[in-house]
Motif scaffolding. Structure first.
Motif, PDB file in Angstrom:
ATOM      1  N   ILE A   6      60.697  79.771  -5.363  1.00 11.76           N
ATOM      2  CA  ILE A   6      60.754  79.497  -3.924  1.00 11.76           C
ATOM      3  C   ILE A   6      59.392  79.012  -3.430  1.00 11.76           C
ATOM      4  CG2 ILE A   6      61.017  80.590  -1.649  1.00 11.76           C
ATOM      5  CD1 ILE A   6      63.183  82.370  -2.960  1.00 11.76           C
ATOM      6  N   GLY A   7      58.325  79.627  -3.935  1.00 16.59           N
ATOM      7  CA  GLY A   7      56.978  79.211  -3.545  1.00 16.59           C
ATOM      8  C   GLY A   7      56.695  77.771  -3.927  1.00 16.59           C
ATOM      9  N   ILE A  53      53.014  80.173   2.380  1.00 13.69           N
ATOM     10  CA  ILE A  53      53.437  80.095   0.977  1.00 13.69           C
ATOM     11  C   ILE A  53      52.940  81.319   0.211  1.00 13.69           C
ATOM     12  CG2 ILE A  53      53.185  78.813  -1.188  1.00 13.69           C
ATOM     13  CD1 ILE A  53      52.876  76.277   0.569  1.00 13.69           C
ATOM     14  N   MET A  54      51.657  81.642   0.385  1.00 15.63           N
ATOM     15  CA  MET A  54      51.066  82.778  -0.327  1.00 15.63           C
ATOM     16  C   MET A  54      51.784  84.084   0.011  1.00 15.63           C
ATOM     17  SD  MET A  54      47.175  84.297  -0.092  1.00 15.63           S
ATOM     18  CE  MET A  54      46.411  82.749  -0.534  1.00 15.63           C
ATOM     19  N   PRO A 106      50.423  74.889  -7.323  1.00 16.15           N
ATOM     20  CA  PRO A 106      49.396  75.001  -6.281  1.00 16.15           C
ATOM     21  C   PRO A 106      48.771  76.393  -6.195  1.00 16.15           C
ATOM     22  CG  PRO A 106      51.585  74.933  -5.313  1.00 16.15           C
ATOM     23  CD  PRO A 106      51.760  74.663  -6.774  1.00 16.15           C
ATOM     24  N   TYR A 107      47.563  76.427  -5.688  1.00 11.55           N
ATOM     25  CA  TYR A 107      46.801  77.675  -5.626  1.00 11.55           C
ATOM     26  C   TYR A 107      47.504  78.789  -4.825  1.00 11.55           C
ATOM     27  CZ  TYR A 107      43.095  80.971  -4.574  1.00 11.55           C
ATOM     28  OH  TYR A 107      42.380  82.123  -4.437  1.00 11.55           O
ATOM     29  N   PRO A 108      48.079  78.528  -3.633  1.00  8.96           N
ATOM     30  CA  PRO A 108      48.716  79.620  -2.887  1.00  8.96           C
ATOM     31  C   PRO A 108      49.826  80.326  -3.665  1.00  8.96           C
ATOM     32  CG  PRO A 108      48.396  77.723  -1.461  1.00  8.96           C
ATOM     33  CD  PRO A 108      48.070  77.269  -2.857  1.00  8.96           C
ATOM     34  N   ALA A 142      55.890  74.789  -1.340  1.00 10.34           N
ATOM     35  CA  ALA A 142      54.641  74.041  -1.466  1.00 10.34           C
ATOM     36  C   ALA A 142      54.910  72.543  -1.578  1.00 10.34           C
ATOM     37  CB  ALA A 142      53.859  74.532  -2.682  1.00 10.34           C
ATOM     38  N   SER A 143      55.941  72.180  -2.329  1.00  9.85           N
ATOM     39  CA  SER A 143      56.271  70.768  -2.513  1.00  9.85           C
ATOM     40  C   SER A 143      56.722  70.127  -1.206  1.00  9.85           C
ATOM     41  CB  SER A 143      57.368  70.622  -3.577  1.00  9.85           C
ATOM     42  OG  SER A 143      56.950  71.157  -4.808  1.00  9.85           O
TER      43      SER A 143
END
Length: 616
Positions: free
Chosen positions: A456-457, A437-438, A122-124, A461-462
């Motif tokens: 972890i990100g 997240i970012m 994902p983008y973040p 995100a998931s």
């Protein structure tokens, strides 16, 4: 593999030479930043650049050391060196073995077809990681910009003398003890050896400990007060001039790489004025020699802690390369082969590791320069690599005279450029979960561990995505009656009476389900599907209740590409959450006017019919 590789020879020659010139200062700078020296950066640029072009799946891609790959490599190098009593010579075979593993893993990713799953990041997560890379580069280059080098600060090094003596004594005890049992004669020998430790050995060990203490983000921050008190104004001025020229020369012309201009002007001026500056490490002359120590001194226990890191390097290089491949596709109107590209990158990184080079990936700026200069086939990337080899063989001693402060200045501009400003500017308009997240990825990458931060990100995100989709599904199931799902390739029921004459000029895109990070790659192909005869596009959004940050930027990119073709875009049955998100970043009304958002398909078709000439 060689089919049409020699077509457009002149364009490929100019593209390769220009890209190689742009790559030179960056290769040297990334090599210095990694901790293995400028020669390691050059070796990486040469071997990755040549073999990734030869075996890769993107004709115009230029590969070599990049900021993200160097930042992760720096962590790997520092960790392995620390585990070998600060000795680069002892640690080098294990460092290169980790890089080799990363290359082999990339080849495996390509063979197994994993390349197509890279789009699910994902983008973040990507945004937080890229910004963290920029911050790490900026912070770690503060000390060389100020002209502070730990090994020159004798007062600071002396504080590590007691610890250095303990380390050396501990090493002697371990050498003599063997299995941990010291007999009397061995003990006497140990005492004798401990008593014969020289001042030179102690000083060398203390210097190693001091350098380790000031490495990385924490080390740079801790050493900053000492650096300010011991600032070298000459080094600071050289670095500042480099930065000013890089940004200033771009305003004069972009046809000549400003980084190269800064390197030549500042280095040449410092050399001919005989200024007392600190040069970069010596670059050995001659053709690179394979480092076979990684095979002869192989011990699995020494590299097992870094297998996950090697896998991270492999995935990071894959992401970096495939993103650049997409950029190349958009510029050249071609289609890359993702799995073949991964195999090419893996071969390049594997060969580079054998010859002592740092790992790399597809480099966006260098690729864009190559395309704009006329490069169209793999030959351009190979020429760029060969040019760097010629420079290494002919000008190695000359390059060794480059001031270290100049490369620090170059890296400062790289750090500034690599950060994701689009993501940072969008923070006030992003959803709290995606901002979280970012920021988690950003902070953990800078202050803890790049590898774990990304993992972890992805987990965060998931989890957040599954919760949102679950909530949306549950909410819709209470109020919407069940219907038979339409196939994506079939018309929806209200399109059955679609006028035949309009089919040439009105293109319909139906979205089913959320537009999220896993679907953005497929959605971005929309602009390529639109026929040349089309004047209007209707995007049906009634079955797309949710859009995340990745989907939002994919939508923006697609709409911009459609707009450039002079095609009018309309939304039909746009759901509340996607509409709010699009309004926050001005997709509405900048790319799709509010009057072009229709509540049902009938209204959208009426507008299209009324605005298309010569249609009955």
């Amino acid at each position: 593999m060689s089919k049409n590789i020699f077509s457009n020879f002149r364009g490929n020659l100019f593209g390769g030479i220009t890209a190689g010139i742009v790559a030179l200062p960056l290769a040297l700078a990334f090599g210095v930043q990694s901790g293995l020296g400028p020669d390691a950066g050059l070796y990486g640029a040469i071997f990755i650049g040549f073999f990734a072009s030869l075996f890769g799946g993107t004709n115009t891609q230029i590969s070599g050391p990049t900021a993200p790959m160097t930042a992760v490599s720096m962590v790997v190098i520092a960790g392995i060196i620390a585990g070998h009593n600060g000795s680069v010579e002892e640690a080098l075979p294990y460092i290169l073995l980790v890089f080799l593993l990363a290359g082999l893993m990339q080849i495996l990713l390509g063979i197994t077809g994993v390349g197509k799953y890279i789009k699910y990041i994902p983008y973040p997560v990507v945004s937080g990681f890229m910004t963290a890379i920029g911050v790490i580069i900026l912070v770690t280059q503060i000390l060389p910009v100020l002209g502070y080098y730990t090994q020159d600060d004798n007062d600071y090094i002396s504080t590590f003398t007691p610890q250095a003596e303990e380390v050396l004594l501990d090493k002697i005890l371990k050498d003599e003890a063997g299995e941990g049992i010291l007999v009397l004669e061995d003990f006497k020998e140990t005492v004798n050896r401990a008593g014969n430790i020289t001042e030179t050995e102690i000083s060398k060990e203390a210097t190693t400990l001091a350098k380790a203490e000031t490495s990385g983000v924490y080390g740079a921050i801790k050493a900053l007060p000492r650096a300010i008190m011991n600032i070298s104004w000459l080094e600071f001025i050289l670095a500042s001039l480099t930065i000013l020229i890089i940004y200033g020369f771009k305003k004069i012309t972009t046809k000549i790489p400003s980084t190269l201009v800064a390197l030549l002007v500042v280095s040449g001026g410092a050399y001919f004025l005989k200024l007392d500056y600190r040069p970069i490490d010596q670059i050995p002359g001659g053709f690179p020699i394979p480092n076979l120590g990684m095979f002869t001194a192989f011990e699995f226990g020494q590299i097992s802690p870094y297998i996950f890191t090697a896998l991270t390097l492999a995935f990071l290089g894959a992401i970096d390369s495939l993103l650049t491949s997409v950029v190349a596709d958009n510029m050249t109107k071609t289609k890359h082969n993702p799995n073949k590209e991964l195999m090419g990158q893996g071969i390049g990184n594997s060969v580079a590791a054998i010859f002592g080079g740092i790992p790399g990936a597809g480099a966006t700026i260098r690729t864009v320069v190559n395309i704009n200069s006329g490069g169209t086939t793999k030959l351009s990337g190979m020429i760029a690599a060969l040019l760097l080899l010629v420079i290494l063989l002919a000008l190695g001693p000359v390059a060794s005279q480059i001031p270290a402060a100049v490369l620090a200045g170059i890296l400062i501009t790289v750090g500034i450029g690599v950060m994701d400003y689009r993501g940072l500017k969008a923070i006030p308009k992003m959803q709290k979960a995606e901002v979280t997240i970012m920021m988690v990825v950003l902070l953990l990458s800078v202050f803890w561990n790049l590898v774990y931060a990304v993992g972890i990100g992805l987990v965060l995100a998931s989890i957040i995505f599954m919760k949102k989709i679950g909530d949306l599904t549950a909410g819709q199931s209470k109020v919407v009656p069940l219907k038979n799902a339409d196939e994506l390739t079939l018309s929806w029921s209200d399109e059955l009476n679609f006028p035949e004459r309009l089919k040439e000029e009105v293109f319909i895109k139906r979205l089913e389900g959320p537009l999220f990070f896993g679907y953005t790659s497929d959605f971005q192909k929309l602009a390529l599907e639109i026929p040349d005869t089309a004047t209007h596009v209707i995007i049906r959004m009634g079955k797309s209740p949710y859009i995340d940050q990745s989907g939002l930027y994919a939508m923006e990119e697609v709409l911009m590409n459609i707009s450039k073709k002079g095609i009018i875009t309309m939304f039909e049955d746009l759901q509340p959450q996607p509409r709010v998100m699009m309004e926050k970043i001005d997709i509405i009304p900048d790319l799709v006017a509010k009057e072009l958002i229709f509540s049902d398909f009938k209204e959208a078709m009426k507008y299209a019919r009324d605005n298309i000439k010569n249609v009955v």
